[in-house]
Design a protein around this motif. Structure first.
Motif, mmCIF file in Angstrom:
data_model
loop_
_atom_site.group_PDB
_atom_site.id
_atom_site.type_symbol
_atom_site.label_atom_id
_atom_site.label_comp_id
_atom_site.label_asym_id
_atom_site.label_seq_id
_atom_site.Cartn_x
_atom_site.Cartn_y
_atom_site.Cartn_z
ATOM 1 N N MET A 299 -12.142 1.192 5.366
ATOM 2 C CA MET A 299 -12.920 2.296 6.065
ATOM 3 C C MET A 299 -13.827 3.137 5.693
ATOM 4 O O MET A 299 -15.217 2.964 6.032
ATOM 5 C CB MET A 299 -11.681 3.005 6.612
ATOM 6 C CG MET A 299 -12.225 3.916 7.421
ATOM 7 S SD MET A 299 -12.552 5.242 6.858
ATOM 8 C CE MET A 299 -10.613 5.748 6.553
ATOM 9 N N ARG A 300 -13.702 3.272 3.728
ATOM 10 C CA ARG A 300 -14.484 4.526 3.280
ATOM 11 C C ARG A 300 -15.939 4.104 3.443
ATOM 12 O O ARG A 300 -16.837 4.743 3.369
ATOM 13 C CB ARG A 300 -13.575 4.990 1.909
ATOM 14 C CG ARG A 300 -12.853 6.048 2.615
ATOM 15 C CD ARG A 300 -12.059 6.312 1.314
ATOM 16 N NE ARG A 300 -13.040 7.578 0.637
ATOM 17 C CZ ARG A 300 -12.433 8.201 -0.444
ATOM 18 N NH1 ARG A 300 -11.261 7.779 -0.770
ATOM 19 N NH2 ARG A 300 -13.920 8.711 -1.293
ATOM 20 N N ALA B 211 1.476 -1.345 1.222
ATOM 21 C CA ALA B 211 1.012 -0.184 0.092
ATOM 22 C C ALA B 211 -0.373 -0.340 0.559
ATOM 23 O O ALA B 211 -1.674 -0.194 0.364
ATOM 24 C CB ALA B 211 1.415 0.093 -1.042
ATOM 25 N N GLN B 212 -0.465 -1.684 -0.398
ATOM 26 C CA GLN B 212 -1.996 -3.282 -0.479
ATOM 27 C C GLN B 212 -2.370 -3.014 0.527
ATOM 28 O O GLN B 212 -4.159 -2.944 0.832
ATOM 29 C CB GLN B 212 -1.703 -4.305 -1.515
ATOM 30 C CG GLN B 212 -0.759 -4.043 -3.154
ATOM 31 C CD GLN B 212 -0.034 -5.920 -2.985
ATOM 32 O OE1 GLN B 212 -0.174 -6.225 -2.928
ATOM 33 N NE2 GLN B 212 -0.065 -5.400 -4.712
ATOM 34 N N GLU B 213 -2.354 -3.920 2.025
ATOM 35 C CA GLU B 213 -3.235 -2.887 2.406
ATOM 36 C C GLU B 213 -2.781 -2.587 3.632
ATOM 37 O O GLU B 213 -5.039 -2.027 3.299
ATOM 38 C CB GLU B 213 -2.067 -4.475 3.847
ATOM 39 C CG GLU B 213 -2.155 -6.132 3.742
ATOM 40 C CD GLU B 213 -1.396 -6.429 4.611
ATOM 41 O OE1 GLU B 213 -0.377 -5.832 5.493
ATOM 42 O OE2 GLU B 213 -0.653 -7.542 4.554
ATOM 43 N N THR B 214 -2.558 -1.229 3.107
ATOM 44 C CA THR B 214 -3.033 0.239 3.791
ATOM 45 C C THR B 214 -4.354 0.605 2.587
ATOM 46 O O THR B 214 -5.106 0.750 3.093
ATOM 47 C CB THR B 214 -2.250 1.012 3.024
ATOM 48 O OG1 THR B 214 -1.046 0.185 4.506
ATOM 49 C CG2 THR B 214 -1.926 2.353 4.036
ATOM 50 N N LEU B 215 -3.813 0.358 1.847
ATOM 51 C CA LEU B 215 -5.344 1.241 0.837
ATOM 52 C C LEU B 215 -6.389 0.045 0.488
ATOM 53 O O LEU B 215 -7.304 0.848 0.488
ATOM 54 C CB LEU B 215 -4.209 0.887 -0.686
ATOM 55 C CG LEU B 215 -3.677 1.939 -1.305
ATOM 56 C CD1 LEU B 215 -3.022 2.021 -2.823
ATOM 57 C CD2 LEU B 215 -4.363 3.261 -1.062
ATOM 58 N N HIS B 216 -6.347 -0.865 1.113
ATOM 59 C CA HIS B 216 -7.712 -2.284 1.474
ATOM 60 C C HIS B 216 -8.103 -1.707 2.662
ATOM 61 O O HIS B 216 -9.257 -1.184 2.415
ATOM 62 C CB HIS B 216 -7.265 -3.145 1.087
ATOM 63 C CG HIS B 216 -8.421 -4.085 1.259
ATOM 64 N ND1 HIS B 216 -9.276 -4.503 0.262
ATOM 65 C CD2 HIS B 216 -8.530 -5.111 3.130
ATOM 66 C CE1 HIS B 216 -10.340 -5.868 0.823
ATOM 67 N NE2 HIS B 216 -9.835 -5.826 2.350
ATOM 68 N N TYR C 172 0.673 4.986 -6.556
ATOM 69 C CA TYR C 172 1.779 5.194 -8.226
ATOM 70 C C TYR C 172 2.166 4.339 -7.932
ATOM 71 O O TYR C 172 2.662 3.216 -9.238
ATOM 72 C CB TYR C 172 2.460 6.536 -8.131
ATOM 73 C CG TYR C 172 2.049 8.059 -8.756
ATOM 74 C CD1 TYR C 172 0.409 7.073 -8.972
ATOM 75 C CD2 TYR C 172 1.987 9.125 -8.494
ATOM 76 C CE1 TYR C 172 -0.757 9.069 -8.887
ATOM 77 C CE2 TYR C 172 1.361 10.261 -8.358
ATOM 78 C CZ TYR C 172 -0.142 9.900 -8.717
ATOM 79 O OH TYR C 172 -0.729 11.438 -9.375
ATOM 80 N N PHE C 173 2.854 3.990 -6.606
ATOM 81 C CA PHE C 173 4.092 2.679 -6.193
ATOM 82 C C PHE C 173 3.489 1.736 -7.043
ATOM 83 O O PHE C 173 4.476 0.796 -7.726
ATOM 84 C CB PHE C 173 4.248 2.380 -5.216
ATOM 85 C CG PHE C 173 4.828 1.782 -4.303
ATOM 86 C CD1 PHE C 173 6.373 1.463 -5.273
ATOM 87 C CD2 PHE C 173 4.756 0.712 -3.863
ATOM 88 C CE1 PHE C 173 7.040 0.646 -4.789
ATOM 89 C CE2 PHE C 173 4.878 -0.785 -3.670
ATOM 90 C CZ PHE C 173 6.560 -0.255 -4.202
ATOM 91 N N ILE C 174 2.601 1.025 -6.608
ATOM 92 C CA ILE C 174 1.738 -0.208 -7.095
ATOM 93 C C ILE C 174 1.048 -0.196 -8.026
ATOM 94 O O ILE C 174 2.082 -1.600 -8.575
ATOM 95 C CB ILE C 174 0.361 -0.312 -5.917
ATOM 96 C CG1 ILE C 174 0.564 -0.360 -4.431
ATOM 97 C CG2 ILE C 174 -0.399 -1.371 -6.172
ATOM 98 C CD1 ILE C 174 -0.879 -0.355 -3.552
ATOM 99 N N GLU C 175 0.956 0.632 -9.290
ATOM 100 C CA GLU C 175 1.415 0.302 -9.995
ATOM 101 C C GLU C 175 2.446 0.825 -10.747
ATOM 102 O O GLU C 175 2.256 -0.452 -12.286
ATOM 103 C CB GLU C 175 0.239 1.987 -11.124
ATOM 104 C CG GLU C 175 -0.357 1.706 -12.336
ATOM 105 C CD GLU C 175 -1.288 0.157 -12.971
ATOM 106 O OE1 GLU C 175 -1.127 0.119 -13.269
ATOM 107 O OE2 GLU C 175 -2.104 1.037 -11.710
ATOM 108 N N HIS D 209 0.740 9.404 1.145
ATOM 109 C CA HIS D 209 -0.197 9.822 0.530
ATOM 110 C C HIS D 209 -0.471 8.998 -0.413
ATOM 111 O O HIS D 209 -0.031 7.954 -0.709
ATOM 112 C CB HIS D 209 -0.026 11.075 -0.275
ATOM 113 C CG HIS D 209 -1.424 12.232 -0.937
ATOM 114 N ND1 HIS D 209 -2.101 11.533 -1.646
ATOM 115 C CD2 HIS D 209 -1.789 12.981 -0.212
ATOM 116 C CE1 HIS D 209 -2.977 11.913 -2.217
ATOM 117 N NE2 HIS D 209 -3.000 13.504 -1.063
ATOM 118 N N ALA D 210 -2.011 8.522 -0.124
ATOM 119 C CA ALA D 210 -2.664 7.299 -0.792
ATOM 120 C C ALA D 210 -2.087 7.306 -2.188
ATOM 121 O O ALA D 210 -2.339 6.819 -2.982
ATOM 122 C CB ALA D 210 -4.313 7.311 -0.858
ATOM 123 N N SER D 211 -2.007 8.579 -3.083
ATOM 124 C CA SER D 211 -2.105 8.635 -4.170
ATOM 125 C C SER D 211 -0.208 8.482 -4.867
ATOM 126 O O SER D 211 -0.102 7.867 -5.740
ATOM 127 C CB SER D 211 -1.690 10.364 -5.253
ATOM 128 O OG SER D 211 -1.209 11.046 -4.000
#
Length: 304
Positions: free
Chosen positions: A78-79, A68-73, A8-11, A2-4
């Motif tokens: 895409m959005r 994670a950084q690549e996935t969220l980016h 959290y992990f990145i933060e 999940h994106a959230s």
């Protein structure tokens, strides 16, 4: 994943601490810690070295951080592409706010918004509290953040928080012994003033406006960060809400006491928008996200 959870992990990886990540995200530390452990359980590997002074990514964590950084980016790209087809993720947001909001709430809100709406541009203006509604009415700003005790016609508050003004002081100051501080109690001590104009109108409290006008300040400065450093350095006391001082109050580096003035007990801050014109979709979204953060800020202040 999940994106959230990834957020959290990145933060946590960035801060090196669940507590610090909690403060930045306005999410309970227990919730973040639970999600980190859940993530480690799902992957079958620990992601951090637990050290006495915090958390440090281990090799597995460093690999996940990159993913994670690549996935969220890519997700945000895409959005943006999808929503650009609908014309919903471009635009310009104009904000006017009193300086206290520039310490945490506004930077965090814009940072979050940039992740979701990277094509949006901004004009953000720092100004005196009583000037904010006029800027919104005139169209120079779409959204305002200020005290909302007396709002003129043409603007309305869409989100409110109980964050009254009081006296900010260093630990050990004589006024710290008071549960509430009378205006006359401030007279013996150097006062640091944020503006030559009262931060609230005389119509709300003529007594406070007179106090503000009659004082001989040790310094007048419209920069909250500079005033914060002067207070922490023992150069004087000042008058603020808790908005800009949450971290320092939580760590005990500064103290805050309310005024013994009934007119100020229920002073609120709020998000102000115009009543005579509709805001664009992207600005409405920004307002909604700021409203959520304002509620979180109110809860954090009430706990101190």
């Amino acid at each position: 994943m999940h994106a959230s959870i990834l957020k959290y992990f990145i933060e946590v990886a960035s801060c090196g601490s669940v507590r610090k990540a909690s403060e930045r995200l306005y999410v309970a530390a227990s919730a973040i810690n639970r999600q980190i452990h859940k993530l480690e359980d799902e992957l079958g590997v620990e992601l951090f070295d637990r050290l006495p002074n915090g958390l440090r990514l281990n090799p597995a964590g460093e690999r996940l951080l990159k993913h994670a950084q690549e996935t969220l980016h890519q997700f945000q790209v895409m959005r943006t592409e999808l929503d650009a087809l609908r014309g919903e993720r471009t635009g310009h947001v104009k904000v006017a706010a009193m300086d206290s909001f520039f310490e945490e709430l506004l930077p965090s809100a814009v940072e979050e918004f940039l992740q979701i709406f990277p094509a949006v541009t901004y004009t953000i203006t720092s100004t005196q509290p009583m000037e904010v509604p006029q800027l919104v009415m005139s169209g120079q700003a779409d959204v305002g953040l200020c005290f909302v005790s007396r709002l003129p016609g043409g603007v309305k508050a869409v989100s409110l928080a109980d964050l009254p003004i009081g006296i900010v002081m260093p630990p050990g100051h004589p006024l710290a012994k008071h549960d509430k501080v009378a205006l006359k109690d401030c007279a013996p001590y150097p006062f640091l003033r944020s503006s030559s104009h009262p931060v609230i109108s005389a119509s709300l409290s003529a007594e406070f406006a007179a106090f503000w006008d009659d004082m001989e300040p040790a310094a007048t400065c419209n920069s909250t960060p500079l005033l914060k450093r002067l207070i922490m350095g023992g150069k004087g006391i000042s008058c603020f809400s808790k908005i800009a001082f949450i971290d320092e109050l939580r760590r005990g580096e500064l103290l805050w006491r309310p005024f013994a003035l009934p007119a100020l007990d229920h002073l609120q801050v709020g998000i102000v928008v115009p009543t005579q014109r509709a805001l664009p979709h992207v600005t409405q979204n920004f307002v909604g996200r700021m409203a959520r953060r304002l509620t979180q800020l109110e809860m954090a202040a009430a706990a101190l």
